[in-house]
Design an enzyme around this catalytic site. Structure first.
Site, PDB file in Angstrom:
ATOM      1  N   ASP A   1      -2.011  -1.148   7.607  1.00  0.00           N
ATOM      2  CA  ASP A   1      -1.458  -1.863   6.453  1.00  0.00           C
ATOM      3  C   ASP A   1      -2.239  -3.130   6.147  1.00  0.00           C
ATOM      4  O   ASP A   1      -2.533  -3.446   4.988  1.00  0.00           O
ATOM      5  CB  ASP A   1       0.008  -2.209   6.719  1.00  0.00           C
ATOM      6  CG  ASP A   1       0.824  -0.980   7.057  1.00  0.00           C
ATOM      7  OD1 ASP A   1       0.315   0.131   6.845  1.00  0.00           O
ATOM      8  OD2 ASP A   1       1.959  -1.136   7.521  1.00  0.00           O
TER       9      ASP A   1
ATOM     10  N   GLY B   1       8.527   1.215   3.345  1.00  0.00           N
ATOM     11  CA  GLY B   1       7.336   1.990   3.696  1.00  0.00           C
ATOM     12  C   GLY B   1       6.130   1.684   2.824  1.00  0.00           C
ATOM     13  O   GLY B   1       5.134   2.398   2.873  1.00  0.00           O
TER      14      GLY B   1
ATOM     15  N   ARG C   1       0.837  -1.197   0.000  1.00  0.00           N
ATOM     16  CA  ARG C   1       0.000   0.000   0.000  1.00  0.00           C
ATOM     17  C   ARG C   1       0.873   1.248   0.000  1.00  0.00           C
ATOM     18  O   ARG C   1       2.052   1.216   0.341  1.00  0.00           O
ATOM     19  CB  ARG C   1      -0.933   0.035   1.210  1.00  0.00           C
ATOM     20  CG  ARG C   1      -0.227   0.059   2.561  1.00  0.00           C
ATOM     21  CD  ARG C   1      -0.165   1.418   3.208  1.00  0.00           C
ATOM     22  NE  ARG C   1       0.628   1.407   4.418  1.00  0.00           N
ATOM     23  CZ  ARG C   1       1.913   1.688   4.469  1.00  0.00           C
ATOM     24  NH1 ARG C   1       2.586   1.987   3.379  1.00  0.00           N
ATOM     25  NH2 ARG C   1       2.564   1.671   5.626  1.00  0.00           N
TER      26      ARG C   1
HETATM   27  P1  NG1 Z   1       5.312   0.479   7.395  1.00  0.00           P
HETATM   28  O1  NG1 Z   1       5.490   1.566   6.450  1.00  0.00           O
HETATM   29  O2  NG1 Z   1       4.822  -0.777   6.754  1.00  0.00           O
HETATM   30  O3  NG1 Z   1       6.528   0.263   8.219  1.00  0.00           O
HETATM   31  C1  NG1 Z   1       4.120   1.195   9.726  1.00  0.00           C
HETATM   32  C2  NG1 Z   1       2.991   0.459  10.439  1.00  0.00           C
HETATM   33  C3  NG1 Z   1       1.622   1.109  10.191  1.00  0.00           C
HETATM   34  C4  NG1 Z   1       1.658   2.602  10.442  1.00  0.00           C
HETATM   35  C5  NG1 Z   1       2.835   3.219   9.652  1.00  0.00           C
HETATM   36  C6  NG1 Z   1       2.997   4.695   9.902  1.00  0.00           C
HETATM   37  C7  NG1 Z   1       3.121  -1.969  10.758  1.00  0.00           C
HETATM   38  C8  NG1 Z   1       2.885  -3.293  10.169  1.00  0.00           C
HETATM   39  N1  NG1 Z   1       2.896  -0.904   9.982  1.00  0.00           N
HETATM   40  O4  NG1 Z   1       4.080   0.948   8.362  1.00  0.00           O
HETATM   41  O5  NG1 Z   1       0.658   0.480  11.012  1.00  0.00           O
HETATM   42  O6  NG1 Z   1       1.747   2.900  11.803  1.00  0.00           O
HETATM   43  O7  NG1 Z   1       4.060   2.583   9.981  1.00  0.00           O
HETATM   44  O8  NG1 Z   1       1.865   5.390   9.531  1.00  0.00           O
HETATM   45  O9  NG1 Z   1       3.530  -1.880  11.900  1.00  0.00           O
END
Ligand code: NG1
Length: 507
Positions: free
Chosen positions: A199, A152, A49
């Site tokens: 996510d 990300g 995403r």
């Molecule tokens: P990513 O970008 O996948 O590391 C993480 C968290 C989200 C959200 C975002 C910041 C997980 C699986 N994902 O995403 O829930 O907090 O950071 O908006 O922990």
């Protein structure tokens, strides 16, 4: 409740590039047969995403605005009666592994070593537990992923979701979408990051052609919000800084620390507002900013129904921004552990237990409660306003809608950079360059501290924009990057479909 769909045509999953996708699925099946000597029963897919706006606020219970992308994980699966899970990856960087699924044998996830198979095991373990499977079936699995790792774009959650779905289907019972989300959110925490639910929700529940406004509290609610049809149309370009940010590794000083700062912030804000003894604040775990906000208004007999939804959000979030200043304004440089505990009439050890530091340890001299709370409530305001502009799309001129959306994205980046401190020099540089190259709004996406950025660009400017970023960023920092690798680093994206099973009757 909505079920995870099953498709038998790739055109139900991907809206373009069908030949390329068909070749990839074909190669997966062929390699599966070469590896395991039999055809897979099914293929399951879950997308990554891009979060358009609303960063680091899902774990505060506040709404976010992501969309699914085309890069994804696909897993070819065959259920077997051998009591083993056999796992292989088409990418040779990720070694195969094999573990027992004998009844009673525990799946261990060693999160002190970084191993791709841990993410599969999370989804597997969560699914087996959720199904109450005493004797899970064996599985042969071959994985293929196109989401860049630690960038990300939520490759980790896509893999966890895919593994959970593979396990459910192989064991004969696929839970409804919201239950799959709950399984995937809880099980990804075995990795050691105390993540929110954005996510996994978007990977499972995305709908084509729309970003999704996701609310987590009081219950998971997902509203598709198409982008306004402007002239020229809106496009989103994703650009990877190629700075790898593994949030599982940096969790104690980055991601999990932010979660703790917002959790302690919620406890202190409740106390400041005089609502700490209301049952929802006293007993709920974790207490989030969203719950504190709702309880504050509920305590005044204000259930929010007096105004339209958007107006209620705006009024409440603005009130919270004022309250935050009063609550934490005397500590602009942050709190020590002792100061936080004293303000809550407790001990540092009891406070640490209250925010689950045993499971998710953090390291900090000072906890910046003021800044984190300011970011959370102001970012939620931007999310709500972004949605409002999208929904009012037809009523204002194209250029003013685009400019207003872009401004909110820029403000989000400034807040992530200066207030929440989850950006990095390369993300800042890329966003600044992007604005000079014609982006109307540019920000980091996902956890930050590296990884990807997302840019709002009018569609007729996309080609020139991408060329300018290649020239100004990639050829300077990564001169060796070319061809397909460069196209994986910067690409235009549209809202994609959510997770699905694929039954390949045509092959
Ligand atoms: P990513 O970008 O996948 O590391 C993480 C968290 C989200 C959200 C975002 C910041 C997980 C699986 N994902 O995403 O829930 O907090 O950071 O908006 O922990």
């Amino acid at each position: 409740m909505a079920e995870v769909p099953s498709y038998d045509a790739l055109s139900d999953i991907y809206s373009s590039g069908l030949l390329k996708h068909a070749a990839r699925f074909q190669a997966l099946i062929e390699e599966f047969i070469a590896t395991y000597g039999a055809r897979p029963d099914f293929i399951v897919r879950a997308p990554g995403r891009v979060n358009i706006i609303g960063e680091h606020i899902d774990y505060c219970g506040l709404p976010v605005f992501p969309m699914a992308i085309v890069p994804d994980f696909i897993i070819a699966v065959r259920a077997t009666d051998r009591r083993r899970i056999q796992l292989a990856n088409r990418d040779p960087r990720y070694p195969a592994c094999d573990y027992s699924c004998e009844p009673g044998s525990a799946v261990t996830i060693n999160n002190t070593t970084h191993n791709w198979a841990n993410y599969f095991k999370c989804g597997y373990k969560g699914a087996v537990e959720a199904l109450g499977c005493a004797g899970p079936r064996g599985m042969q699995c071959l994985v293929d992923g196109t989401v860049p790792s630690s960038a990300g774009l939520s490759g980790s959650s896509a893999l966890v979701c895919c593994a959970a779905l593979a396990t459910m289907k192989a064991n004969g019972r696929v839970l409804p979408q919201p239950d799959v989300v709950a399984v995937a959110v809880a099980s990804e925490r075995y990795i050691g990051t105390n993540g929110g639910g954005m996510d996994q929700t978007i990977s499972i529940m995305a709908q084509p052609h729309s970003a999704m406004f996701i609310e987590f509290d009081p219950a998971l609610a997902v509203t598709p919000v198409p982008f306004p049809s402007t002239t020229p149309p809106i496009a989103f370009v994703i650009a990877n800084t190629l700075v790898v940010s593994d949030k599982a590794v940096t969790a104690p000083v980055c991601y999990n620390l932010r979660v703790v700062e917002t959790r302690v912030g919620a406890l202190l804000l409740a106390r400041h507002l005089g609502i700490a003894d209301r049952p929802a604040c006293r007993d709920v775990d974790p207490l989030t900013f969203k719950i504190v906000m709702d309880e504050y208004f509920a305590a005044q007999g204000d259930d929010g129904s007096a105004a339209g939804e958007v107006q209620t959000w705006i009024r409440r979030l603005e009130a919270m921004l004022g309250a935050v200043q009063q609550a934490f304004g005397a500590h602009p440089c942050g709190y020590t552990r002792e100061e936080m505990a004293a303000a809550l009439d407790t001990t540092p050890a009891a406070l640490s237990a209250r925010v689950h530091e045993g499971q998710f340890p953090v390291r900090a001299e000072r906890f910046k409660l003021l800044q984190r709370a300011q970011h959370a409530f102001s970012e939620a305001l931007r999310v709500v306003r972004f949605r409002q502009i999208c929904e009012d799309g037809g009523s204002s001129s194209s250029s003013s809608s685009l400019a207003a959306l872009g401004k909110l994205m820029d403000e989000s980046q400034a807040s992530c950079r200066d207030v929440f401190e989850c950006s990095c020099a390369e993300l800042d540089e890329l966003c600044a360059l992007a604005r000079r190259a014609g982006s109307l709004g540019s920000r980091l996406t996902g956890a930050g501290w590296g990884g990807c950025s997302v840019h709002l660009v009018p569609q007729d400017k996309v080609a020139g924009f991408i060329a300018a970023i290649k020239e100004g960023f990639y050829s300077v920092h990564f001169p060796e990057l070319a061809g397909g690798k460069l196209d994986e680093a910067i690409f235009v994206t549209a809202p994609g479909t959510g997770a699905a099973f694929y039954t390949f009757s045509e092959w």
